[in-house]
Each structure stands twice: as C-alpha cells, then as structure tokens.
Design a protein around this motif. Structure first.
Motif, PDB file in Angstrom:
ATOM      1  N   SER A  25       0.852  -1.155  -0.075  1.00  0.00           N
ATOM      2  CA  SER A  25       0.089  -0.131   0.182  1.00  0.00           C
ATOM      3  C   SER A  25       0.965   1.377  -0.048  1.00  0.00           C
ATOM      4  N   GLU A  50      -6.772   6.338  -2.143  1.00  0.00           N
ATOM      5  CA  GLU A  50      -6.964   4.949  -2.744  1.00  0.00           C
ATOM      6  C   GLU A  50      -6.364   3.924  -2.082  1.00  0.00           C
ATOM      7  N   LEU A  90      -8.231   3.313   1.002  1.00  0.00           N
ATOM      8  CA  LEU A  90      -9.343   2.579   0.888  1.00  0.00           C
ATOM      9  C   LEU A  90      -9.058   1.126   0.371  1.00  0.00           C
ATOM     10  N   GLY A  91      -8.005   1.049  -0.191  1.00  0.00           N
ATOM     11  CA  GLY A  91      -7.392  -0.335  -0.686  1.00  0.00           C
ATOM     12  C   GLY A  91      -7.303  -1.232   0.663  1.00  0.00           C
ATOM     13  N   VAL A 112      -8.583  -0.571   3.713  1.00  0.00           N
ATOM     14  CA  VAL A 112      -9.946  -1.030   4.214  1.00  0.00           C
ATOM     15  C   VAL A 112     -10.438  -2.189   3.545  1.00  0.00           C
ATOM     16  N   ASP A 113     -10.569  -2.112   2.145  1.00  0.00           N
ATOM     17  CA  ASP A 113     -11.064  -3.591   1.486  1.00  0.00           C
ATOM     18  C   ASP A 113     -10.628  -4.666   1.568  1.00  0.00           C
ATOM     19  N   ARG A 116     -17.596  -4.491   3.036  1.00  0.00           N
ATOM     20  CA  ARG A 116     -16.629  -3.729   2.346  1.00  0.00           C
ATOM     21  C   ARG A 116     -17.218  -2.443   1.797  1.00  0.00           C
ATOM     22  N   PRO A 117     -18.445  -2.519   0.977  1.00  0.00           N
ATOM     23  CA  PRO A 117     -18.906  -0.944   0.645  1.00  0.00           C
ATOM     24  C   PRO A 117     -19.114  -0.107   1.618  1.00  0.00           C
ATOM     25  N   ARG A 135     -16.019   1.046   3.124  1.00  0.00           N
ATOM     26  CA  ARG A 135     -15.305   2.248   2.059  1.00  0.00           C
ATOM     27  C   ARG A 135     -16.027   3.322   2.266  1.00  0.00           C
ATOM     28  N   VAL A 161     -15.294   5.308   5.714  1.00  0.00           N
ATOM     29  CA  VAL A 161     -13.977   5.832   5.926  1.00  0.00           C
ATOM     30  C   VAL A 161     -13.658   6.903   4.880  1.00  0.00           C
ATOM     31  N   GLY A 162     -14.208   6.644   3.506  1.00  0.00           N
ATOM     32  CA  GLY A 162     -14.065   7.953   2.732  1.00  0.00           C
ATOM     33  C   GLY A 162     -14.930   9.024   2.917  1.00  0.00           C
TER      34      GLY A 162
END
Length: 200
Positions: free
Chosen positions: A78, A86, A89-90, A92-93, A180-181, A184, A187-188
């Motif tokens: 990461s 991004e 968020l990656g 987090v995913d 995950r959605p 995301r 957090v976003g």
C-alpha cells in the motif's frame, strides 16, 4: 534409523490444527474446545497437536501469528503507490474482506475474552495493530499533504479510528453481507477534504 523431519508435512499438520481451531473456537468458544476436539477435527492424535504446539493457548495464538506477515505485506504494498487515499481505501477493502470468513465474529469475541489472560497473545495482537496503524498513519500524512484528505485530521488519531471501524465490522459481520462497501463509504466520508465555497 529414524526418518528426518519433513518440514512440508509438519507445516501442513500445523495448518490443519490452526484451521480446525478457527472453526471450533468460533463455534464452541475457547474454553469449551479441548485439545482432543482440535486433534479429531484436524485428523490427528492429541499427541500430534502437542508436537506442533506447546499447549492450547499456543494454538489460539497461532490464529493471529499468521496475520503478521500478511499485515506487513499489505502495508508495504500500500505504501508503494502514488495515490495515498486510494491506498487507504484499498487497505480497508483488504482488511474488511477478512470479515467475510464465517469464523470471524466468533474468533473476535474469543479474542476479547482471552487477550487479557495471555500476555503473549496481547503482544501479538498489539504488534499486528501497530503495523497497520503505521501504514494508515503514513498514508494519511501523504494524503493530507496532497490535499486529498481533510487537513484538520490528526493522522495518528484518524488511523486509530479507521482501525476501530474495521474491528467493528468483524463483531457485526453477517455471513450474507459484504461489509466492504459500507466500510469504504464510512472511511471515505470521514476522510473527505472539505469543499471550498458554497453552492449557489
């Protein structure tokens, strides 16, 4: 003459015990699962379990010990990108995907029950959390500098909150729902840089 140990076979048996432990500890709880139960589920004898692990607590710790190299690899990957937001968020995913494991909620509950009883377990969990915290905080600093994340956030504090939100997904995970959605989205929005000016 005794045969020399086979590292691949030993690793496979150790992994079989760990996999059985994840399922049984999640279903029955740590206290209600015996070493005999673990051995039977792994297709081994009780003595074989003790060949690979000194005791039942070591088996439980193994569920979290295997996370550490994965956490380090995730953070290294990461950090090696040009888009820090991004990458956050990656991460987090990737971490949220682990909540899809049907054993995840039960294991998290057992972790909360056992961590204060086992200093070595607490150390392992703390080390995993520190690796992830470093990754999130470093990416947050980069994102703040680039203006893609709210500059009013403290990177270390924000990293801790992101980790807390991910942990909550494990405790509240439902087998038929991908967290995950929503993770995301949460957090976003938490990190979103404020817009300048007012709409007319």
């Amino acid at each position: 003459m005794p045969r020399p140990p086979d590292p691949a076979r030993a690793a496979a048996r150790r992994e079989a015990v760990t996999a059985a432990a994840a399922r049984l500890f999640a279903e029955r709880g740590y206290e209600n699962t015996s070493v005999t139960d673990l051995a039977r589920a792994a297709g081994l004898s009780s003595g074989s379990v003790f060949y690979h692990f000194p005791d039942k607590r070591a088996v439980f710790r193994s569920l979290f010990e295997r996370d550490l190299p994965q956490c380090r690899e995730l953070v290294e990957r990461s950090l090696d990108t040009d888009d820090p937001l991004e990458s956050i968020l990656g991460m987090v995913d990737a971490l949220g995907a682990e909540a899809l494991d049907p054993t995840a909620p039960g294991i998290m509950v057992e972790l909360l029950r056992q961590v204060d009883r086992d200093p070595e377990l607490a150390r392992i969990v703390s080390e995993n959390a520190s690796v992830l915290h470093h990754g999130f905080a470093t990416l947050l600093r980069r994102a703040i500098e680039s203006g893609t994340v709210d500059g009013g956030l403290d990177p270390d504090e924000a990293a801790a909150w992101i980790q807390a939100v991910i942990d909550a997904a494990f405790l509240n995970a439902e087998n038929d729902t991908d967290p995950r959605p929503m993770l995301r989205l949460i957090v976003g929005r938490f990190l979103a840089a404020p817009t300048t000016g007012k709409a007319t």
